[in-house]
Design an enzyme around this catalytic site. Structure first.
Site, PDB file in Angstrom:
ATOM      1  N   HIS A  52      -0.055  -2.376  -2.051  1.00 45.12           N
ATOM      2  CA  HIS A  52      -1.149  -3.291  -1.748  1.00 45.12           C
ATOM      3  C   HIS A  52      -2.435  -2.679  -2.296  1.00 45.12           C
ATOM      4  CE1 HIS A  52       0.754  -5.568   1.896  1.00 45.12           C
ATOM      5  NE2 HIS A  52       1.664  -5.287   0.954  1.00 45.12           N
ATOM      6  N   GLU A  54      -5.320  -2.293  -1.043  1.00 50.90           N
ATOM      7  CA  GLU A  54      -6.001  -1.391  -0.109  1.00 50.90           C
ATOM      8  C   GLU A  54      -5.382  -0.004  -0.120  1.00 50.90           C
ATOM      9  OE1 GLU A  54      -4.752  -4.487   0.458  1.00 50.90           O
ATOM     10  OE2 GLU A  54      -5.484  -5.253   2.367  1.00 50.90           O
ATOM     11  N   CYS A  82      -3.434  -6.469   6.118  1.00 53.10           N
ATOM     12  CA  CYS A  82      -2.227  -6.661   6.932  1.00 53.10           C
ATOM     13  C   CYS A  82      -2.075  -5.464   7.874  1.00 53.10           C
ATOM     14  CB  CYS A  82      -1.008  -6.773   6.010  1.00 53.10           C
ATOM     15  SG  CYS A  82      -0.570  -5.222   5.199  1.00 53.10           S
ATOM     16  N   CYS A  85      -1.900  -2.061   5.987  1.00 51.16           N
ATOM     17  CA  CYS A  85      -3.171  -1.653   5.399  1.00 51.16           C
ATOM     18  C   CYS A  85      -4.200  -1.302   6.471  1.00 51.16           C
ATOM     19  CB  CYS A  85      -3.683  -2.736   4.462  1.00 51.16           C
ATOM     20  SG  CYS A  85      -2.604  -2.949   3.019  1.00 51.16           S
TER      21      CYS A  85
END
Length: 153
Positions: A52, A54, A82, A85
């Protein structure tokens, strides 16, 4: 650098993710208003479920700074993080989160869950939400409409 200026860069990163079929999410890490790292989603590109934007941006920032503790850092991201993260934000001791679009399906920083300010956890992250949310939402909507083959409104 303002939150909005950083979000512009995060949106450009998000756009870059679409070149390799990834969901358009971009992230920027700032320390004292200066960019330390910037990344976009790479799950499809790398076949890595943790890739991801992040997480990748936080990894790069830690490597650049030579420390996993990112105290004083601000993460600017186009989509609400999410649970994974948000956990990374807490684990890295990030001070501040700025995000654009809320995520009604997986948002863990105020929408479905609120990991960033849960008093049961050992760290809290200051959160600013809705920065350039319309732009971030539009990018996501267009991406998914193209994948479904339906026109965007």
């Amino acid at each position: 650098m303002t939150d909005e200026e950083a979000m512009e860069i995060a949106l450009a990163e998000a756009t870059a993710a679409t070149a390799h079929g990834d969901v358009p999410v971009g992230a920027v890490v700032l320390i004292e208003g200066k960019i330390v790292s910037q990344r976009h989603n790479e799950r499809e590109l790398t076949k890595d479920p943790t890739a991801h934007a992040e997480v990748l941006a936080l990894r790069d920032a830690a490597e650049t700074l030579g420390d996993w503790r990112l105290s004083g850092a601000t993460l600017v991201v186009t989509l609400e993080p999410c649970p994974m993260c948000a956990g990374a934000l807490l684990s890295g001791r990030v001070s501040r989160l700025v995000f654009g679009a809320a995520d009604p399906k997986a948002g863990a920083c105020g929408t479905l869950y609120n990991f960033c300010t849960d008093p049961r956890l050992n760290h809290a992250v200051d959160v600013r939400h809705g920065v350039m949310a319309a732009e971030a939402s539009s990018l996501l909507s267009s991406f998914f409409a193209d994948r479904r083959g339906t026109p965007t409104l």
